[in-house]
Write an enzyme that holds these catalytic residues in place. Structure first.
Site, PDB file in Angstrom:
ATOM      1  N   GLU A   1       5.024  24.000  33.986  1.00 52.40           N
ATOM      2  CA  GLU A   1       4.559  22.730  33.444  1.00 52.40           C
ATOM      3  C   GLU A   1       5.124  22.351  32.070  1.00 52.40           C
ATOM      4  OE1 GLU A   1       0.292  22.570  35.686  1.00 52.40           O
ATOM      5  OE2 GLU A   1       0.436  23.883  33.962  1.00 52.40           O
TER       6      GLU A   1
HETATM    7  C1  TNX Z   1      -1.525  24.880  37.236  1.00 43.30           C
HETATM    8  S1  TNX Z   1      -0.212  27.281  38.346  1.00 43.30           S
HETATM    9  C2  TNX Z   1      -1.156  25.809  36.269  1.00 43.30           C
HETATM   10  C3  TNX Z   1      -2.183  26.397  35.402  1.00 43.30           C
HETATM   11  C4  TNX Z   1      -3.530  25.788  35.653  1.00 43.30           C
HETATM   12  C5  TNX Z   1      -3.752  25.626  37.127  1.00 43.30           C
HETATM   13  C6  TNX Z   1      -5.117  25.144  37.468  1.00 43.30           C
HETATM   14  C7  TNX Z   1       0.574  27.171  37.118  1.00 43.30           C
HETATM   15  C8  TNX Z   1       1.777  27.941  37.088  1.00 43.30           C
HETATM   16  N1  TNX Z   1       0.105  26.355  36.163  1.00 43.30           N
HETATM   17  O1  TNX Z   1      -1.819  26.256  34.059  1.00 43.30           O
HETATM   18  O2  TNX Z   1      -4.491  26.648  35.114  1.00 43.30           O
HETATM   19  O3  TNX Z   1      -2.807  24.735  37.624  1.00 43.30           O
HETATM   20  O4  TNX Z   1      -5.342  25.186  38.839  1.00 43.30           O
END
Ligand code: TNX
Length: 499
Positions: free
Chosen positions: A310
């Site tokens: 992200e």
């Molecule tokens: C996505 S999964 C994220 C996390 C969040 C999660 C919540 C991922 C690699 N990143 O930072 O906690 O969704 O479901």
């Protein structure tokens, strides 16, 4: 059919019912091992026997071929090379075992301690209570895992999970033959591992959590205790230091906010993707190096996960460069690298493992990376994100990917989840639990159970048409044991728990 004769999860490769009597359990049950390296598995069995039946085991060692006579359990270690493979895992052959229960004796043989441990776990799953006795039916089982990597990623940043509860999670994992504990140690809301070179990380960001919830951190001694506890159950620990995004807690704690993209106030919300540690800055690189030196020293396994997920506010080129820097810094500490989906945009080494999670993006680049040689861990959120609510009204968890009921966690197939992903590049399956909306032990365990059980079966048992009916009666049987162990589970209406 007596369903308890076939209550094992994950389902073994081959289970045959035998004529004749099985094994009646009793106090001071003899457990005989043929080699000192079988001791851990024997102790693990003794522990499980006591929590399941209240009986104690009496462990003794005989040399050579001699097996115990009379009623009891015999553990035979057949091989003598138990070195982990290049992934730090025992490997498929070492995790395989045979179990025969017949005429008052249970015999488990395996090439390596990991196989013996899985064998005793199966034996425990077979225990049923008849009137006032505990009994194991006469069976012959041949078993080995489908995938060598079967993990759970646990976020202890958004809400902290203390050592005792992490050990309990390890117990749940061992009970379902998982072999990887991935610890998400830091994020925007909290820093959870003591770093001696930068004590401010935990002094400041060990005190924060989502919504003022559970905070805290693991001292290095506690982390090592957890790693050892897991290793004693054939579980490998993989630490994650998530960069360059998800770094607000670091920037909040250390006076290097000028190399970050966020203000120095603490963050206790649940937004993602707003922070950045600038890895084009030498100060940031030196801090990250200090951190990785200690994490590498504390971690006997070969992997450090660099996150990389992200990067919503990071310019693409700087993001790719940052991932490449993080990959190199981990390698300089003698460790191998894992990154989430997005990291394929920056990693340089085809040996870097990619963890697939997001069904919405990155699929073509993931397939391209796998074709270049990257191996892939399958963590599709739609099936294995155990922070997703079971249903709309569930009190804990999130719903950005939808709801994940027991059926969803069972009825999926790793090899056709991402179109065109070469199946041979899939190293295994990892579930994940993020803790933004999971504030307690009760919440954590009831999000994990029962869903971890069907996922264990996807990862361990031979490829099959899976439908919930195939596992529901076994879930009901195992739930009795979960109750006995005081492991809260969610009584999903998809399963008849009284069956
Ligand atoms: C996505 S999964 C994220 C996390 C969040 C999660 C919540 C991922 C690699 N990143 O930072 O906690 O969704 O479901």
């Amino acid at each position: 059919m007596n369903r308890t004769t076939n209550a094992v999860i994950p389902a073994p490769v081959d289970l045959e019912h035998l004529e004749g009597t099985g094994l009646e359990l009793k106090d001071h049950l003899p457990v005989t091992i043929n080699h000192p390296a079988a001791h851990l598995a024997a102790e693990y069995f003794a522990e499980q026997l006591t929590v399941t039946t209240g009986y104690a085991a009496k462990i003794s060692e005989t040399s050579g071929e001699a097996a115990a006579s009379g009623s009891g359990v015999v553990l035979k270690l057949l091989g003598d090379d138990y070195a982990p493979n290049a992934d730090g895992l025992p490997g498929i052959a070492a995790e395989s075992y045979q179990l025969t229960v017949e005429n008052g004796q249970a015999t488990i043989s395996a090439d390596a301690p990991a196989g013996l441990q899985h064998g005793v776990t199966t034996l425990v799953h077979l225990i049923s209570k008849t009137e006032d006795a505990f009994h194991v039916p006469a069976v012959k089982i041949e078993d080995s895992p489908r995938y060598s990597w079967r993990g759970l990623s646990v976020d202890i940043s958004r809400s902290f999970i203390p050592l005792d509860e992490l050990k309990e999670i390890v117990d749940v994992l061992a009970d379902l033959k998982y072999n990887v504990l991935h610890l998400h140690l830091c994020d925007d809301q909290g820093w959870r591992l003591e770093i001696k070179a930068h004590p401010e990380l935990t002094a400041t960001s060990g005190k924060t959590a989502v919504d003022g919830g559970r905070s805290g951190f693991l001292t290095q001694a506690e982390y090592s205790e957890l790693v050892q506890y897991a290793a004693n159950r054939s579980i490998l620990t993989v630490p994650e230091i998530d960069v360059p995004g998800h770094t607000h807690a670091l920037l909040h704690a250390l006076p290097i906010a000028d190399v970050g993209r966020t203000a120095p106030e603490e963050y206790t919300g649940i937004e993602v993707g707003f922070s950045e540690l600038r890895l084009d800055d030498p100060t940031a690189v030196s801090v990250l190096t200090d951190i990785l030196i200690e994490v590498a020293e504390l971690t006997p396994g070969p992997w450090i996960h660099i996150g990389g997920d992200e990067p919503l506010v990071i310019p693409p080129e700087r993001y790719s460069d940052s991932v490449a820097v993080a990959e190199r810094l981990v390698q300089e500490q003698g460790k191998k690298v894992i990154g989430w989906n997005e990291s394929v945009r920056g990693v340089q080494d085809n040996n870097t493992l990619i963890q697939h999670w997001d069904p919405r993006t990155e699929l073509p680049s993931l397939v391209a990376a796998a074709r270049r040689g990257h191996r892939v861990i399958m963590s599709p959120a739609t099936h294995v994100y155990l922070d997703m609510k079971y249903t709309k009204d569930h009190p804990f968890g999130q719903e950005w990917v939808g709801y994940v009921e027991v059926k969803d966690s069972y009825e999926w197939e790793p090899t056709d989840n991402v179109p065109n992903l070469p199946a041979e590049q899939i190293v295994g399956v990892e579930a994940a639990i993020w803790t933004e909306k999971i504030p307690s032990r009760e919440a954590t365990l009831s999000m994990l159970l029962p869903r971890l059980a069907p996922i264990a079966e996807v990862a361990w048992s031979p490829q099959a048409e899976r439908d919930l009916d195939a596992i529901a009666p076994r879930l009901a049987a195992q739930a009795r044991r979960w109750e006995g162990r005081n492991w809260p589970y969610h009584p999903s209406p998809q399963v008849d728990w009284d069956a």
